[in-house]
Every structure is written in structure tokens, then in C-alpha cells.
Design a protein around this motif. Structure first.
Motif, PDB file in Angstrom:
ATOM      1  N   UNK A   5      10.017  -5.874 -14.115  1.00 18.58           N
ATOM      2  CA  UNK A   5      10.044  -4.602 -13.403  1.00 18.58           C
ATOM      3  C   UNK A   5       8.855  -4.566 -12.446  1.00 18.58           C
ATOM      4  N   UNK A   6       8.969  -3.778 -11.395  1.00 19.06           N
ATOM      5  CA  UNK A   6       7.855  -3.561 -10.472  1.00 19.06           C
ATOM      6  C   UNK A   6       7.748  -2.051 -10.252  1.00 19.06           C
ATOM      7  N   UNK A   7       6.503  -1.560 -10.200  1.00 13.44           N
ATOM      8  CA  UNK A   7       6.279  -0.122 -10.110  1.00 13.44           C
ATOM      9  C   UNK A   7       4.952   0.136  -9.413  1.00 13.44           C
ATOM     10  N   UNK A   8       4.864   1.279  -8.721  1.00 12.10           N
ATOM     11  CA  UNK A   8       3.598   1.675  -8.108  1.00 12.10           C
ATOM     12  C   UNK A   8       2.630   2.106  -9.196  1.00 12.10           C
ATOM     13  N   UNK A   9       1.375   1.722  -9.047  1.00 13.84           N
ATOM     14  CA  UNK A   9       0.318   2.125  -9.973  1.00 13.84           C
ATOM     15  C   UNK A   9      -0.420   3.298  -9.317  1.00 13.84           C
ATOM     16  N   UNK A  10       0.178   4.475  -9.420  1.00 15.28           N
ATOM     17  CA  UNK A  10      -0.316   5.661  -8.731  1.00 15.28           C
ATOM     18  C   UNK A  10      -1.670   6.066  -9.311  1.00 15.28           C
ATOM     19  N   UNK A  63      -2.344  -0.023  -4.086  1.00 13.90           N
ATOM     20  CA  UNK A  63      -2.723   0.125  -2.678  1.00 13.90           C
ATOM     21  C   UNK A  63      -1.887  -0.762  -1.753  1.00 13.90           C
ATOM     22  N   UNK A  64      -0.571  -0.743  -1.967  1.00 13.79           N
ATOM     23  CA  UNK A  64       0.343  -1.443  -1.069  1.00 13.79           C
ATOM     24  C   UNK A  64       0.515  -2.926  -1.307  1.00 13.79           C
ATOM     25  N   UNK A  65      -0.027  -3.432  -2.429  1.00 13.64           N
ATOM     26  CA  UNK A  65       0.137  -4.852  -2.733  1.00 13.64           C
ATOM     27  C   UNK A  65       0.449  -5.045  -4.209  1.00 13.64           C
ATOM     28  N   UNK A  66       1.345  -5.976  -4.496  1.00 17.01           N
ATOM     29  CA  UNK A  66       1.545  -6.381  -5.885  1.00 17.01           C
ATOM     30  C   UNK A  66       0.236  -7.061  -6.284  1.00 17.01           C
ATOM     31  N   UNK A  67      -0.402  -6.570  -7.343  1.00 15.44           N
ATOM     32  CA  UNK A  67      -1.743  -7.047  -7.665  1.00 15.44           C
ATOM     33  C   UNK A  67      -1.888  -7.568  -9.088  1.00 15.44           C
ATOM     34  N   UNK A 104       6.020  -2.352   0.065  1.00 19.49           N
ATOM     35  CA  UNK A 104       6.113  -0.980   0.574  1.00 19.49           C
ATOM     36  C   UNK A 104       6.300   0.027  -0.559  1.00 19.49           C
ATOM     37  N   UNK A 105       5.896   1.271  -0.318  1.00 23.05           N
ATOM     38  CA  UNK A 105       6.077   2.311  -1.342  1.00 23.05           C
ATOM     39  C   UNK A 105       7.555   2.543  -1.663  1.00 23.05           C
ATOM     40  N   UNK A 137      -7.344  -8.934  -1.345  1.00 24.53           N
ATOM     41  CA  UNK A 137      -6.504  -7.910  -0.712  1.00 24.53           C
ATOM     42  C   UNK A 137      -6.543  -8.053   0.810  1.00 24.53           C
ATOM     43  N   UNK A 138      -7.740  -8.220   1.376  1.00 25.31           N
ATOM     44  CA  UNK A 138      -7.891  -8.332   2.826  1.00 25.31           C
ATOM     45  C   UNK A 138      -7.231  -9.608   3.351  1.00 25.31           C
ATOM     46  N   UNK A 139      -7.413 -10.722   2.639  1.00 22.35           N
ATOM     47  CA  UNK A 139      -6.786 -11.979   3.074  1.00 22.35           C
ATOM     48  C   UNK A 139      -5.261 -11.879   3.011  1.00 22.35           C
ATOM     49  N   UNK A 140      -4.748 -11.201   1.996  1.00 20.95           N
ATOM     50  CA  UNK A 140      -3.291 -11.034   1.896  1.00 20.95           C
ATOM     51  C   UNK A 140      -2.783 -10.149   3.044  1.00 20.95           C
ATOM     52  N   UNK A 141      -3.539  -9.112   3.387  1.00 20.06           N
ATOM     53  CA  UNK A 141      -3.136  -8.242   4.512  1.00 20.06           C
ATOM     54  C   UNK A 141      -3.087  -9.011   5.829  1.00 20.06           C
ATOM     55  N   UNK A 142      -3.956 -10.022   5.947  1.00 17.47           N
ATOM     56  CA  UNK A 142      -3.990 -10.838   7.159  1.00 17.47           C
ATOM     57  C   UNK A 142      -2.960 -11.974   7.099  1.00 17.47           C
TER      58      UNK A 142
END
Length: 145
Positions: A5-10, A63-67, A104-105, A137-142
């Protein structure tokens, strides 16, 4: 074959936020003299329970990434005090960082096939594991990892 499963960690800004929340809950249970069991409550009950419990995990989008991910131990449907059907996802309290990937959310949770799941970051042999989470996180965003 397992399914995830995948879910947002609000409310979490980092993996360490999630780990701190788990430890706060563990301490709360200890103060109450109860055995700790980490659960996450969802509105919808997964239909593919057998596949999820064959080694599946809950992957967290932070924060917008599977972490990170946590292994699913059990899935327990229940009805709350207002008569609404809900579900407890029982999770292993260990949080495993994974290769960051943009996501994405979305509402609720989604199924995640094993072939589409990011791989774990191995703390012993992986350069990503030695890298600070913010840098990953920053490297993945790039698009560099």
C-alpha cells in the motif's frame, strides 16, 4: 506474490518525524501499562488482504516523495462509535528508508505493486543511507537519484 500500500504521511516533514511519532506513542502506551502496537486507521478496507499480508508494506509519501516503508503485520476492519466502517493497519514499528521518488498527492491509500516499489536504502552498503535525508530529497527533486 506480496502487494504493498502507499499513503500520504500527513503531518510529517521527514522520516525522523515519523520515527519520533512512533516513539511518542510507544512511551504513551508504556505509561498506560499497555503493550504497544502501532496502528494506522483508514476509512477504506483493502480487498486484497491476503496479498498484502504475504510480506507487503505500507509505503509513506512524505513531502511529495515516497520516503519510507513499514511492514504490514495485520489488517483489522472495525466499526467506529458512529457506525462508520474503518480499518486498522497494524504496522511493524521499524521505519525503513527507501530510495526517494516523487509522488503526487492523493486521497486515502493506493495499492503498489512490488515491481513499482522503490528499493530499500541499505544502511551498511548504500551511499544513499549515509546521505542526510534532506540531501536525498533535493537530489531526487532534481532527478539525480
Amino acid at each position: 506474490m506480496p502487494l504493498h500500500l502507499i499513503k500520504l504521511c500527513v503531518g510529517c516533514d521527514s522520516i525522523s518525524d515519523l520515527e519520533e511519532w512512533i516513539e511518542e506513542n510507544r512511551a504513551h502506551y508504556r505509561r498506560l501499562g499497555r503493550d504497544f502496537e502501532q496502528t494506522h486507521t483508514t476509512r477504506m478496507v483493502p480487498k486484497r488482504v491476503d496479498e498484502l499480508l504475504e510480506g507487503g508494506s505500507l509505503f509513506w509519501v512524505i513531502k511529495g516523495q515516497v520516503a519510507a516503508r513499514q511492514r504490514l503485520l495485520d489488517i483489522r476492519p472495525f466499526t467506529d462509535g458512529e457506525g462508520i466502517g474503518r480499518c486498522h493497519l497494524v504496522l511493524e514499528p521499524k521505519v525503513v528508508p527507501v530510495e526517494p521518488r516523487p509522488y503526487r498527492p492523493f486521497q486515502g491509500w493506493r495499492y503498489l505493486a512490488v515491481k513499482d516499489a522503490p528499493r530499500d536504502i541499505d544502511g551498511k552498503a548504500d551511499d544513499l543511507a549515509r546521505m542526510p535525508e534532506d540531501m536525498r530529497r533535493q537530489l531526487a527533486e532534481l532527478g539525480l537519484i
